[in-house]
Design an enzyme around this catalytic site. Structure first.
Site, PDB file in Angstrom:
ATOM      1  N   SER A  81      -3.104 -21.823  35.170  1.00  0.00           N
ATOM      2  CA  SER A  81      -3.760 -20.951  34.203  1.00  0.00           C
ATOM      3  C   SER A  81      -3.038 -20.857  32.872  1.00  0.00           C
ATOM      4  O   SER A  81      -3.647 -20.467  31.877  1.00  0.00           O
ATOM      5  CB  SER A  81      -3.935 -19.561  34.807  1.00  0.00           C
ATOM      6  OG  SER A  81      -2.671 -19.010  35.108  1.00  0.00           O
ATOM      7  N   HIS A 138      -9.440 -20.181  38.895  1.00  0.00           N
ATOM      8  CA  HIS A 138      -9.861 -20.544  37.533  1.00  0.00           C
ATOM      9  C   HIS A 138     -10.805 -21.743  37.542  1.00  0.00           C
ATOM     10  O   HIS A 138     -10.838 -22.500  36.561  1.00  0.00           O
ATOM     11  CB  HIS A 138      -8.642 -20.848  36.656  1.00  0.00           C
ATOM     12  CG  HIS A 138      -7.943 -19.620  36.175  1.00  0.00           C
ATOM     13  ND1 HIS A 138      -8.432 -18.823  35.163  1.00  0.00           N
ATOM     14  CD2 HIS A 138      -6.803 -19.027  36.599  1.00  0.00           C
ATOM     15  CE1 HIS A 138      -7.606 -17.798  34.963  1.00  0.00           C
ATOM     16  NE2 HIS A 138      -6.612 -17.906  35.824  1.00  0.00           N
ATOM     17  N   LYS A 160     -13.367 -13.369  38.434  1.00  0.00           N
ATOM     18  CA  LYS A 160     -13.379 -14.207  37.234  1.00  0.00           C
ATOM     19  C   LYS A 160     -14.820 -14.675  36.992  1.00  0.00           C
ATOM     20  O   LYS A 160     -15.659 -13.861  36.629  1.00  0.00           O
ATOM     21  CB  LYS A 160     -12.346 -15.326  37.370  1.00  0.00           C
ATOM     22  CG  LYS A 160     -10.924 -14.743  37.299  1.00  0.00           C
ATOM     23  CD  LYS A 160      -9.806 -15.750  37.379  1.00  0.00           C
ATOM     24  CE  LYS A 160      -8.459 -15.058  37.156  1.00  0.00           C
ATOM     25  NZ  LYS A 160      -7.501 -15.275  38.242  1.00  0.00           N
TER      26      LYS A 160
HETATM   27  C1  LIG Z   1      -6.496 -14.416  38.999  1.00  0.00           C
HETATM   28  C2  LIG Z   1      -5.797 -15.196  40.032  1.00  0.00           C
HETATM   29  C3  LIG Z   1      -5.446 -14.630  41.266  1.00  0.00           C
HETATM   30  C4  LIG Z   1      -5.658 -13.178  41.569  1.00  0.00           C
HETATM   31  O1  LIG Z   1      -7.012 -12.908  41.764  1.00  0.00           O
HETATM   32  P1  LIG Z   1      -7.474 -11.381  41.961  1.00  0.00           P
HETATM   33  O2  LIG Z   1      -8.755 -11.483  42.689  1.00  0.00           O
HETATM   34  O3  LIG Z   1      -7.597 -10.817  40.576  1.00  0.00           O
HETATM   35  O4  LIG Z   1      -6.406 -10.707  42.733  1.00  0.00           O
HETATM   36  C5  LIG Z   1      -4.872 -15.448  42.231  1.00  0.00           C
HETATM   37  N1  LIG Z   1      -4.613 -16.748  41.987  1.00  0.00           N
HETATM   38  C6  LIG Z   1      -4.901 -17.314  40.794  1.00  0.00           C
HETATM   39  C7  LIG Z   1      -4.612 -18.756  40.574  1.00  0.00           C
HETATM   40  C8  LIG Z   1      -5.493 -16.558  39.778  1.00  0.00           C
HETATM   41  O5  LIG Z   1      -5.758 -17.119  38.610  1.00  0.00           O
END
Ligand SMILES: *Cc1c(COP(=O)(O)O)cnc(C)c1O
Length: 396
Positions: free
Chosen positions: A185, A213, A242
């Site tokens: 990310s 992502h 997301k």
């Molecule tokens: C955003 C993200 C998470 C966490 O996700 P949530 O549902 O907000 O806890 C975990 N792993 C990656 C790679 C992320 O980008």
């Protein structure tokens, strides 16, 4: 609590964070998440949300959430196994599995919990986890919570991955799991899953991919990085927070015995509340929408190409790629902060990233595209980037 050595110590730590310029300050958004957001100072074009398909305030998802609350109430007041499982949970779990092409899936309160609970029940002290050095914090924590032996390879470095797999095998590991983000990310780089799959097959390893992502917009129908590369991941984790609506919730998807054992043993699943109906109902609507959303995916990648070209023409240095994460490289942490402040004053909302989130000397502003941004939004933001670049000296 009166002033004690303990509280003074915490205050001192906070002062240290401040002195290093690392204090994170939260801006207040006064309305819904979207391409433009209402801030106290007026509206701003928002270039830092994970709202890739622009669904965070989609009327169909708001309506589905309302409808689910009308039919199924507000909260569950229970973990899943006591009295917290509604038809909506199981429908969503099978729906997610169908979308991702796995046997089944299991919901968590967040992907942080999915990753936190995944490794410990599946792997023991005789087993090995081989993990990418740039994996998300939740994978790192989840691995720490397991008793498996830990091996780390340099980010996306296949020679190092192979070396670590050889080490794990030489040291007698029973089962070996490779753990990787599908997309990293900070850089927007995709993990080389075809090569990872080939190495996994050679060394008889299980592949776990965290596709937070990617799910919803990378690969055919947005089925994620394995679909994009045309390979199979054994275990997928992901988020509903997301592209899939942006609210809350996470999941593990994979083979039936994996899901069944997690339902028995994963601690964040066993000891934490069930997702509420508004979330599960809206997530079902989000999946229906996302599966059909080739138009939104096309707009997302058009926006990403337009934004990349505009910033490059303006003279900024970008990391290469096609992912809607588009980092503008500035090098110096102070310059990144100055750029973010200048952009803020011009109605563009971005986030600066610097050490320890990224390596020293690689400070950046991470911009993210989404399908809700219009051409006018992007032109407005490009004007602001050019002006802020000149004001800070980032552009000559
Ligand atoms: C955003 C993200 C998470 C966490 O996700 P949530 O549902 O907000 O806890 C975990 N792993 C990656 C790679 C992320 O980008």
């Amino acid at each position: 609590m009166t002033e004690t050595a303990f509280l003074s110590h915490l205050t001192e730590t906070l002062r240290g964070i401040e002195a290093e310029g690392l204090t994170k300050r939260e801006r207040l958004i006064l309305g819904p998440q979207g391409a433009r957001v209402a801030l106290g100072s007026g509206t701003a074009v928002n270039l830092c949300a994970n709202n890739y398909l622009g669904l965070a305030n989609h009327p169909m998802l708001v309506a589905a959430a309302r409808q689910a609350m009308d039919a199924h109430g507000f909260g569950m007041a229970s973990v899943r196994f006591i009295c917290g499982t509604q038809d909506l949970h199981r429908t969503l779990e099978t729906r997610l599995a169908r979308y991702l092409g796995t046997d089944d899936s299991i919901l968590f309160a967040a992907c942080f919990d999915a990753n936190g609970g995944l490794f410990e029940p599946l792997l023991g002290p005789d087993d090995a986890i081989v993990s990418d050095a740039l994996n998300h914090a939740s994978i790192i924590d989840g691995i720490r919570l397991s008793k498996a032996r830990r091996y780390r390879y340099a980010n996306a470095d296949m020679a190092d991955l192979e070396a670590q797999l050889q080490r794990a095998r030489a040291e007698g590991a029973r089962f070996v799991m490779i753990a990787t983000d599908g997309v990293f990310s900070m850089d927007g780089y995709l993990a080389p899953l075809a090569d990872i799959r080939a190495l996994a097959d050679r060394y008889d390893a299980v592949v776990m991919v965290d596709d937070c992502h990617a799910t919803g917009f990378i690969g055919p129908q947005g089925r994620g990085t394995p679909a994009h590369f045309g390979v199979q991941a054994d275990i997928l984790t992901g988020t509903l927070g997301k592209a899939l609506g942006g609210a809350l919730g996470g999941y593990v998807a994979g083979p039936q015995p994996v899901i069944d054992l997690l339902r028995q043993r994963a601690r964040p699943y066993l000891f934490s509340n069930a997702l509420p109906p508004a979330i599960t109902g809206a997530a079902l609507a989000a999946l229906d929408l996302v599966e059909q959303a080739d138009d939104l995916r096309a707009r997302l990648f058009e926006n990403a190409a337009y934004w990349r070209a505009g910033l490059t023409d303006a003279g900024f240095t970008l990391l290469p790629g096609e992912h809607p994460i588009i980092p503008v490289m500035l090098g110096d942490a102070r310059l990144a902060q100055a750029m973010a402040a200048e952009l803020d004053a011009r109605g563009v909302y971005v986030a600066g990233f610097f050490f320890p989130v990224v390596p020293r000397g690689q400070a950046r502003i991470r911009t993210q595209m989404n399908a809700a941004l219009t051409r006018a939004d992007l032109d407005f933001a490009l004007d602001a980037f050019r002006a802020a670049g000149r004001a800070t000296g980032a552009l000559a």
